[in-house]
Design a protein around this motif. Structure first.
Motif, mmCIF file in Angstrom:
data_model
loop_
_atom_site.group_PDB
_atom_site.id
_atom_site.type_symbol
_atom_site.label_atom_id
_atom_site.label_comp_id
_atom_site.label_asym_id
_atom_site.label_seq_id
_atom_site.Cartn_x
_atom_site.Cartn_y
_atom_site.Cartn_z
ATOM 1 N N LEU A 93 0.813 -1.224 0.000
ATOM 2 C CA LEU A 93 0.000 0.000 0.000
ATOM 3 C C LEU A 93 0.845 1.272 0.000
ATOM 4 O O LEU A 93 0.453 2.297 -0.547
ATOM 5 C CB LEU A 93 -0.914 0.021 1.241
ATOM 6 N N PHE A 94 2.001 1.168 0.661
ATOM 7 C CA PHE A 94 2.825 2.379 0.816
ATOM 8 C C PHE A 94 4.278 2.107 0.399
ATOM 9 O O PHE A 94 5.176 2.062 1.241
ATOM 10 C CB PHE A 94 2.787 2.868 2.274
ATOM 11 N N PRO A 95 4.504 1.910 -0.884
ATOM 12 C CA PRO A 95 5.893 1.724 -1.317
ATOM 13 C C PRO A 95 6.613 3.071 -1.285
ATOM 14 O O PRO A 95 5.977 4.123 -1.357
ATOM 15 C CB PRO A 95 5.740 1.226 -2.760
ATOM 16 N N ASP A 96 7.915 3.033 -1.131
ATOM 17 C CA ASP A 96 8.742 4.244 -1.241
ATOM 18 C C ASP A 96 8.383 5.345 -0.238
ATOM 19 O O ASP A 96 8.366 6.518 -0.588
ATOM 20 C CB ASP A 96 8.662 4.839 -2.665
ATOM 21 N N TYR B 232 -7.996 6.637 8.897
ATOM 22 C CA TYR B 232 -7.774 7.505 7.736
ATOM 23 C C TYR B 232 -8.847 7.181 6.700
ATOM 24 O O TYR B 232 -9.299 6.033 6.588
ATOM 25 C CB TYR B 232 -6.379 7.272 7.144
ATOM 26 N N SER B 233 -9.218 8.207 5.936
ATOM 27 C CA SER B 233 -10.278 7.990 4.945
ATOM 28 C C SER B 233 -9.756 7.270 3.713
ATOM 29 O O SER B 233 -10.518 6.618 3.000
ATOM 30 C CB SER B 233 -10.897 9.332 4.547
ATOM 31 N N SER B 234 -8.463 7.405 3.437
ATOM 32 C CA SER B 234 -7.899 6.768 2.240
ATOM 33 C C SER B 234 -6.397 6.605 2.417
ATOM 34 O O SER B 234 -5.794 7.243 3.292
ATOM 35 C CB SER B 234 -8.169 7.649 1.010
ATOM 36 N N THR B 235 -5.809 5.774 1.556
ATOM 37 C CA THR B 235 -4.340 5.620 1.594
ATOM 38 C C THR B 235 -3.686 6.950 1.218
ATOM 39 O O THR B 235 -2.618 7.291 1.732
ATOM 40 C CB THR B 235 -3.862 4.522 0.618
ATOM 41 N N GLU B 236 -4.339 7.707 0.330
ATOM 42 C CA GLU B 236 -3.777 9.002 -0.095
ATOM 43 C C GLU B 236 -3.673 9.957 1.097
ATOM 44 O O GLU B 236 -2.714 10.712 1.213
ATOM 45 C CB GLU B 236 -4.647 9.642 -1.190
ATOM 46 N N GLU B 237 -4.684 9.902 1.960
ATOM 47 C CA GLU B 237 -4.670 10.802 3.121
ATOM 48 C C GLU B 237 -3.493 10.465 4.037
ATOM 49 O O GLU B 237 -2.769 11.366 4.497
ATOM 50 C CB GLU B 237 -5.983 10.681 3.905
ATOM 51 N N LEU B 238 -3.288 9.179 4.283
ATOM 52 C CA LEU B 238 -2.174 8.777 5.143
ATOM 53 C C LEU B 238 -0.836 9.072 4.457
ATOM 54 O O LEU B 238 0.113 9.534 5.092
ATOM 55 C CB LEU B 238 -2.288 7.284 5.493
ATOM 56 N N LYS B 239 -0.763 8.847 3.151
ATOM 57 C CA LYS B 239 0.466 9.133 2.394
ATOM 58 C C LYS B 239 0.791 10.636 2.495
ATOM 59 O O LYS B 239 1.954 11.016 2.653
ATOM 60 C CB LYS B 239 0.257 8.712 0.934
#
Lengths: 330, 262
Positions: free
Chosen positions: B17-20, B41-48
């Motif tokens: 889900l969170f490479p790099d 978190y609402s989305s992976t983008e939010e956590l990223k």
């Protein structure tokens, strides 16, 4: 309480007030040239205000009057010099001077000088450090109304006021909050703005756009009266947080309906074995449940001390059931 | 425990889900996924976005520590008047006509022209960090009235908040070292705001990059005479509003942004 300037205004203060700073300096220079002893005598007048001494520092030096000054004036000048040099010489010298100044001199500096607060950066610094010394070292809380005036005046003028807020809060006296809340009735919007900032930790104390000052004041008063025995100082201030909560309610104390020491939040009387057992279970509850259970305990105690005594004898799970709370978090 | 869009995320799923995300990102994810408390978190983008911003906060801290920014109390603060106006209370107000991103950048380029206290330095770090992760156009739109002076009068879009007993402490948090017995005549040393750099060190303006022990030692040397009460690290964490900033960023990126100047 010590009184200052109960008598007539001193000659030099009158000259300053009528002739301004230039008029004062011109008069004093002429006098010192003609009669240095008389110049020193006017400075040593018991009713002299600190601001006049502060303004005449260069003349005192030029006419070599220091040795003829009263101990009060010499010690106040020492404080001025130490503060002026604190950034160049490090904090140690100012600490040595400031912490050893007699209480009466500090009190004179603040009482007779606060009226002119806000006119010059270094002068204001002396006022706030003097206030801090009086509160923190000499535990003189009678000056809190003066500090409040200075805080609000500076905020209105857009001047630095955070150290005054710190001095004020360091009294560790929840009752002092009423001095701040009272400013809700000020006609100056900036005063109300500062009240909102300083009392923002009171639950529900919102910006007053749609609420009149009296309603907001009553909101504060209700909260304060309900929680006063359980309030304690946290040490938080404007330097460490954008939403400081300088006072917090001890939920444990409210749950036991026992007052705490405002200075450190410890119960004023020792908890019994029975109470210690209750607290042990209480501490295992989640924050929200503790909040609600302590509120319920306080309300029940107010309504019926007998019913509360009966309720309190039950285990915490039973207490929660009786108060309509679910046993989550246990 | 980590929940994204309502689903519990297992540790094994993180690399996919969170490479790099780098060393700091991996550390943040590890703390979030292994804690007892739930982090939603609402989305992976939010956590990223939060991970990127926390990384950016750490980078900005290191840059500010090397910028030459001076330490001064608010009474003696100074700024580059090409970009900022020094106010009577010692804060810095953005000069009319100056782009916010350029003014913030100037502090890092011409640090010697500036001097302030530790809390203002943290706000400068936050602004630079945000400027480095969102488009400049959005940054300038979000912070047109930037005012730099400790934690007060902050732009609400920065969303800075102090959390007491937070669910977890993460790299990029601003922590507070309190000096309860500070010498009353040096109130500027009543505590130190410092960014957790995620490697056992902190950046605190006036102290530089150092360990918590050294910050405590430095504060202890500014106690009142004879005090035996030590400075200590408080159970609080201050952060910008990651979720709200992500919301603004997302609205801007998807063309749903409402221009205040339109």
């Amino acid at each position: 309480m010590m009184e200052f300037n109960p008598g007539p205004i001193s000659l030099l203060d009158r000259t300053r007030l009528t002739g301004g700073i230039n008029g004062l300096k011109a008069y004093f220079q002429a006098l010192a040239k003609l009669n240095p002893d008389e110049a020193a005598r006017t400075l040593n007048e018991v009713n002299l205000q600190f601001c006049t001494l502060f303004l005449l520092q260069p003349e005192i030096e030029n006419f070599k009057l220091y040795g003829r000054l009263s101990p009060r004036n010499r010690q106040a000048l020492e404080l001025i010099h130490a503060i002026a040099e604190r950034h160049a010489q490090g904090p140690h010298k100012v600490s040595l001077v400031g912490n050893n100044l007699p209480y009466t001199v500090l009190k004179w500096v603040l009482h007779t000088g606060c009226g002119d607060d806000g006119f010059y950066n270094r002068y204001d610094e002396i006022m706030e450090l003097t206030a801090i010394l009086l509160v923190k070292v000499h535990k003189d809380y009678s000056i809190l109304p003066l500090i409040t005036d200075m805080m609000f005046n500076r905020h209105r003028k857009g001047l630095f006021y955070y150290h005054l807020v710190w001095a004020f809060l360091e009294s560790r006296d929840p009752d002092s909050l009423s001095l701040i809340a009272g400013r809700l009735f000020s006609p100056h919007p900036k005063d109300v703005e500062l009240v909102i900032k300083l009392l923002g930790f009171v639950p529900g104390f919102k910006r007053p756009e749609d609420i009149d000052p009296m309603a907001l004041y009553c909101h504060f008063l209700n909260w304060f009266q309900e929680n006063r025995p359980f309030l304690h100082y946290t040490g938080e201030n404007l330097q460490e947080s954008c939403n400081p909560a300088p006072y917090a309610v001890s939920l444990e104390a409210r749950y036991l309906c026992k007052p705490v020491s405002p200075a450190d939040g410890k119960l004023e009387s020792t908890a019994s074995e029975d109470e210690r057992g209750l607290l042990e279970s209480f501490r295992k509850l989640s924050g929200d449940v503790r909040e609600q259970l302590s509120s319920y305990s306080f309300l029940l105690h107010g309504r019926s001390p007998e019913a509360w005594a009966e309720w309190r004898r039950r285990p915490v799970t039973e207490q929660m059931r009786m108060s309509g709370l679910r046993a989550e978090g246990l | 425990m980590l929940k994204i869009s309502g689903n519990i995320i297992e540790e094994s799923a993180l690399p996919g889900l969170f490479p790099d995300v780098g060393e700091i990102g991996t550390k943040i994810l590890g703390i979030l996924v292994s804690g007892r408390e739930t982090h939603e978190y609402s989305s992976t983008e939010e956590l990223k976005f939060e991970i990127d911003l926390r990384n950016s906060i750490i980078r900005a801290s290191v840059l500010l520590s090397r910028s030459g920014l001076g330490f001064a109390t608010f009474r003696d603060s100074r700024c580059n008047e090409e970009y900022w106006i020094r106010t009577n209370e010692g804060g810095f107000s953005l000069k009319p006509g100056v782009r916010p991103a350029a003014a913030v950048e100037n502090i890092f380029v011409n640090g010697r022209k500036y001097a302030t206290e530790c809390s203002t330095a943290i706000v400068i770090v936050y602004l630079k960090a945000v400027a480095d992760v969102i488009p400049e156009e959005l940054f300038n739109e979000l912070f047109p009235d930037t005012y730099l002076m400790n934690w007060q009068n902050l732009d609400s879009d920065l969303g800075i908040r102090t959390y007491r007993d937070p669910k977890a402490y993460l790299p990029g948090d601003c922590r507070y070292f309190k000096n309860p017995d500070v010498d009353p005549l040096t109130p500027e040393w009543q505590g130190e705001n410092a960014i957790d750099l995620g490697n056992g060190t902190y950046y605190g303006h006036g102290m530089g990059i150092t360990t918590s022990q050294r910050i405590i030692l430095a504060l202890n040397s500014r106690r009142k005479a004879g005090s035996e009460t030590s400075a200590y690290l408080m159970d609080t964490a201050t952060n910008p509003g990651f979720k709200a900033l992500f919301g603004q960023y997302q609205a801007f990126s998807s063309g749903r942004w409402r221009w205040a100047s339109a």
